[in-house]
Scaffold this motif. Structure first.
Motif, PDB file in Angstrom:
ATOM      1  N   ASN A  70       0.824  -1.209   0.000  1.00 15.81           N
ATOM      2  CA  ASN A  70       0.000   0.000   0.000  1.00 15.81           C
ATOM      3  C   ASN A  70       0.860   1.262   0.000  1.00 15.81           C
ATOM      4  N   GLY A  71       1.966   1.240   0.749  1.00 16.79           N
ATOM      5  CA  GLY A  71       2.848   2.401   0.766  1.00 16.79           C
ATOM      6  C   GLY A  71       3.414   2.702  -0.615  1.00 16.79           C
ATOM      7  N   ILE A  72       3.853   1.667  -1.312  1.00 18.79           N
ATOM      8  CA  ILE A  72       4.356   1.846  -2.677  1.00 18.79           C
ATOM      9  C   ILE A  72       3.236   2.335  -3.592  1.00 18.79           C
ATOM     10  N   ALA A  73       2.045   1.758  -3.434  1.00 22.00           N
ATOM     11  CA  ALA A  73       0.913   2.122  -4.293  1.00 22.00           C
ATOM     12  C   ALA A  73       0.533   3.580  -4.105  1.00 22.00           C
ATOM     13  N   TRP A  74       0.532   4.077  -2.869  1.00 21.85           N
ATOM     14  CA  TRP A  74       0.183   5.482  -2.617  1.00 21.85           C
ATOM     15  C   TRP A  74       1.134   6.412  -3.352  1.00 21.85           C
ATOM     16  N   TRP A  75       2.435   6.153  -3.200  1.00 22.42           N
ATOM     17  CA  TRP A  75       3.407   7.042  -3.835  1.00 22.42           C
ATOM     18  C   TRP A  75       3.354   6.914  -5.364  1.00 22.42           C
ATOM     19  N   ALA A  76       3.154   5.693  -5.862  1.00 22.59           N
ATOM     20  CA  ALA A  76       3.080   5.484  -7.310  1.00 22.59           C
ATOM     21  C   ALA A  76       1.943   6.286  -7.926  1.00 22.59           C
ATOM     22  N   VAL A  77       0.778   6.193  -7.329  1.00 24.98           N
ATOM     23  CA  VAL A  77      -0.377   6.857  -7.927  1.00 24.98           C
ATOM     24  C   VAL A  77      -0.299   8.375  -7.733  1.00 24.98           C
ATOM     25  N   MET A  78       0.319   8.821  -6.649  1.00 19.53           N
ATOM     26  CA  MET A  78       0.536  10.259  -6.479  1.00 19.53           C
ATOM     27  C   MET A  78       1.455  10.802  -7.578  1.00 19.53           C
ATOM     28  N   ALA A  79       2.548  10.079  -7.855  1.00 14.99           N
ATOM     29  CA  ALA A  79       3.471  10.507  -8.906  1.00 14.99           C
ATOM     30  C   ALA A  79       2.784  10.507 -10.264  1.00 14.99           C
ATOM     31  N   PHE A  80       1.940   9.506 -10.500  1.00 11.12           N
ATOM     32  CA  PHE A  80       1.257   9.411 -11.787  1.00 11.12           C
ATOM     33  C   PHE A  80       0.282  10.568 -11.985  1.00 11.12           C
ATOM     34  N   VAL A  81      -0.495  10.871 -10.960  1.00 13.46           N
ATOM     35  CA  VAL A  81      -1.457  11.971 -11.050  1.00 13.46           C
ATOM     36  C   VAL A  81      -0.736  13.313 -11.161  1.00 13.46           C
ATOM     37  N   TRP A  82       0.381  13.449 -10.465  1.00 15.24           N
ATOM     38  CA  TRP A  82       1.210  14.656 -10.544  1.00 15.24           C
ATOM     39  C   TRP A  82       1.681  14.901 -11.978  1.00 15.24           C
ATOM     40  N   ILE A  83       2.145  13.850 -12.642  1.00 16.00           N
ATOM     41  CA  ILE A  83       2.587  13.970 -14.029  1.00 16.00           C
ATOM     42  C   ILE A  83       1.418  14.339 -14.935  1.00 16.00           C
ATOM     43  N   ALA A  84       0.241  13.738 -14.677  1.00 20.65           N
ATOM     44  CA  ALA A  84      -0.949  14.078 -15.463  1.00 20.65           C
ATOM     45  C   ALA A  84      -1.293  15.557 -15.312  1.00 20.65           C
ATOM     46  N   GLY A  85      -1.132  16.104 -14.102  1.00 17.97           N
ATOM     47  CA  GLY A  85      -1.375  17.527 -13.890  1.00 17.97           C
ATOM     48  C   GLY A  85      -0.387  18.391 -14.651  1.00 17.97           C
ATOM     49  N   ILE A  86       0.884  17.982 -14.680  1.00 16.15           N
ATOM     50  CA  ILE A  86       1.902  18.731 -15.413  1.00 16.15           C
ATOM     51  C   ILE A  86       1.593  18.764 -16.903  1.00 16.15           C
ATOM     52  N   GLU A  87       1.070  17.668 -17.441  1.00 20.99           N
ATOM     53  CA  GLU A  87       0.860  17.543 -18.877  1.00 20.99           C
ATOM     54  C   GLU A  87      -0.345  18.324 -19.388  1.00 20.99           C
ATOM     55  N   LEU A  88      -1.179  18.843 -18.499  1.00 23.24           N
ATOM     56  CA  LEU A  88      -2.304  19.654 -18.945  1.00 23.24           C
ATOM     57  C   LEU A  88      -1.797  20.919 -19.626  1.00 23.24           C
ATOM     58  N   ASP A  89      -2.451  21.314 -20.702  1.00 24.00           N
ATOM     59  CA  ASP A  89      -2.046  22.516 -21.451  1.00 24.00           C
ATOM     60  C   ASP A  89      -3.261  23.431 -21.620  1.00 24.00           C
ATOM     61  N   PRO A  90      -3.623  24.167 -20.571  1.00 23.07           N
ATOM     62  CA  PRO A  90      -4.826  25.003 -20.636  1.00 23.07           C
ATOM     63  C   PRO A  90      -4.735  26.129 -21.659  1.00 23.07           C
ATOM     64  N   ARG A  91      -3.514  26.549 -22.023  1.00 23.99           N
ATOM     65  CA  ARG A  91      -3.388  27.642 -22.984  1.00 23.99           C
ATOM     66  C   ARG A  91      -3.891  27.246 -24.365  1.00 23.99           C
ATOM     67  N   GLU A  92      -3.574  26.026 -24.807  1.00 25.42           N
ATOM     68  CA  GLU A  92      -4.056  25.568 -26.110  1.00 25.42           C
ATOM     69  C   GLU A  92      -5.565  25.365 -26.081  1.00 25.42           C
ATOM     70  N   VAL A  93      -6.075  24.883 -24.950  1.00 29.35           N
ATOM     71  CA  VAL A  93      -7.530  24.744 -24.808  1.00 29.35           C
ATOM     72  C   VAL A  93      -8.189  26.110 -24.918  1.00 29.35           C
ATOM     73  N   TRP A  94      -7.592  27.137 -24.327  1.00 25.49           N
ATOM     74  CA  TRP A  94      -8.163  28.479 -24.361  1.00 25.49           C
ATOM     75  C   TRP A  94      -8.216  29.023 -25.794  1.00 25.49           C
ATOM     76  N   ARG A  95      -7.195  28.708 -26.594  1.00 25.49           N
ATOM     77  CA  ARG A  95      -7.174  29.181 -27.979  1.00 25.49           C
ATOM     78  C   ARG A  95      -8.333  28.589 -28.782  1.00 25.49           C
ATOM     79  N   GLN A  96      -8.723  27.354 -28.442  1.00 30.08           N
ATOM     80  CA  GLN A  96      -9.826  26.679 -29.129  1.00 30.08           C
ATOM     81  C   GLN A  96     -11.037  26.571 -28.198  1.00 30.08           C
ATOM     82  N   ARG A  97     -11.292  27.623 -27.434  1.00 28.99           N
ATOM     83  CA  ARG A  97     -12.223  27.522 -26.306  1.00 28.99           C
ATOM     84  C   ARG A  97     -13.665  27.211 -26.710  1.00 28.99           C
TER      85      ARG A  97
END
Length: 395
Positions: A70-97
């Motif tokens: 469970n300890g490994i799983a918590w950190w793994a999924v936190m890192a994965f969600v963190w990367i997903a947050g980084i990959e968001l590109d709201p500026r391009e979405v705004w251009r095609q809003r």
């Protein structure tokens, strides 16, 4: 045997079994390795392995081993969600809003309404679906959002396999999914609002806003290598703050990534980090997810519930995207392809419902039904999309 030996046996099973199934049966077309890992986690859980071989299950997956996993799983999924947050590109979405806003709203709103209707149906059918800490509106909205979720990281993986990731249609789908990704975490934050702890939650958000300003200024001044180390410290701190105030550490992990700029990192290195997280530690999360599956409400009832939720999800998504296509005048066939691509639910939806289970808003039976629905909808994506892409000259 010692706990260390049992832990290593568990890791051999976790990493070896799904890989062998994926390679030997060549499931990549309809079930990528990620999906096979999730299914293996279900099979290794108490609902299957625990029933067939209870002594073996209780020996290998003893409480100390489960705690370490469970300890490994918590950190793994936190890192994965963190990367997903980084990959968001709201500026391009705004251009095609206009296009993105219309499509994302309908692609999320229609299946969410269908999912809410399915949730009311489950409550009317029998007891045992809603968790003890949930109010009816939280349960219904949570199930509705689970039916509407699109898993952005898995969507990227599938589109890359289909050879359309960098093409105009693929980039459009990414923009729609990115906007929906933001909505998913916003809805989760609303569901987790605790009026008894609202002061703590307001304090966390205020401190987070100020700290984000300082954090962004610091990150802009350091090298890329330093950004990864500082970012991981930031991830742990945000996860702690969110969990302390009752919003759950997963919300904190997403917020930690969302305030970061994708341009701070070399895209190939960020992709490599995500792939390494998927390879090295996320299989443990899938196993821990499988260990939560339960059939106590009755095996047949869980499968019926999963089928109801799958129909609501698929038809709702196709209807919402189809309506968007008509309003925006899309090319013939685009709505079908986009609607099926946005069906991918594994990972993000599983993370979402894990939070609902942790907060006792759903029962383990509901969690199992949602997990089965997420796997089925993801497995349907490529078989429905690939033939249509071939007709259009792709692949």
């Amino acid at each position: 045997m010692s706990t260390t030996e049992l832990f290593l046996i568990a890791m051999v099973i976790i990493l070896g079994v799904p890989y062998l199934v994926w390679r030997v049966f060549r499931t990549d077309y309809w079930a990528p390795l990620v999906v096979v890992q999730i299914l293996t986690g279900i099979l290794l859980g108490p609902g299957v392995l625990g029933k067939v071989f209870p002594e073996y299950y209780s020996t290998v997956f003893a409480p100390p081993v489960i705690g370490a996993l469970n300890g490994i799983a918590w950190w793994a999924v936190m890192a994965f969600v963190w990367i997903a947050g980084i990959e968001l590109d709201p500026r391009e979405v705004w251009r095609q809003r206009r296009e993105c806003g219309t499509t994302a709203a309908l692609a999320l709103g229609v299946p969410m309404l269908a999912g809410c209707a399915a949730a009311f149906g489950l409550l009317a059918w029998r007891d045992g679906w809603m968790g003890p800490e949930a109010q009816t509106w939280q349960f219904v909205a949570g199930i509705g959002m689970a039916c509407a979720v699109t898993a952005l990281p898995i969507l990227i993986l599938l589109m890359n396999k289909l050879g359309m990731l960098r093409e105009p249609l693929g980039q459009r789908v990414l923009r729609y999914a990115s906007l929906d990704d933001l909505a998913i975490w916003a809805v989760l934050a609303i569901l987790l609002l605790d009026w008894k702890r609202v002061g703590h939650q307001a304090a966390f958000l205020a401190v987070f806003a100020v700290a984000s300003w300082g954090f962004r200024r610091l990150m802009a001044r350091v090298t890329e290598d330093d950004r990864y180390y500082i970012g991981l410290v930031w991830l742990a701190a945000c996860g702690y703050g969110a969990d302390w105030c009752g919003l759950h550490f997963m919300v904190g992990a997403f917020l930690a990534g969302a305030v970061m700029e994708r341009d701070w990192f070399t895209l190939s290195r960020l992709d490599q980090l995500r792939d390494n997280v998927l390879l090295v530690v996320m299989p443990v999360f899938f196993l821990s997810t499988g260990l939560r599956t339960n059939w106590n409400v009755g095996g047949a009832a869980v499968f019926v519930a999963a089928g109801i939720l799958l129909v609501a999800s698929v038809l709702g998504k196709l209807a919402g995207v189809g309506l968007a296509g008509k309003l925006l005048g899309w090319q013939r066939g685009d709505a079908w392809i986009i609607g099926w691509l946005l069906q991918t639910k594994a990972l993000i939806m599983i993370i979402f419902v894990n939070v609902l289970l942790d907060k006792h808003m759903i029962t383990s039976e509901t969690f199992t039904a949602l997990l089965l629905m997420a796997v089925a909808s993801t497995m349907l994506t490529v078989p429905f999309v690939a033939p249509r892409l071939k007709l259009r000259g792709h692949g």
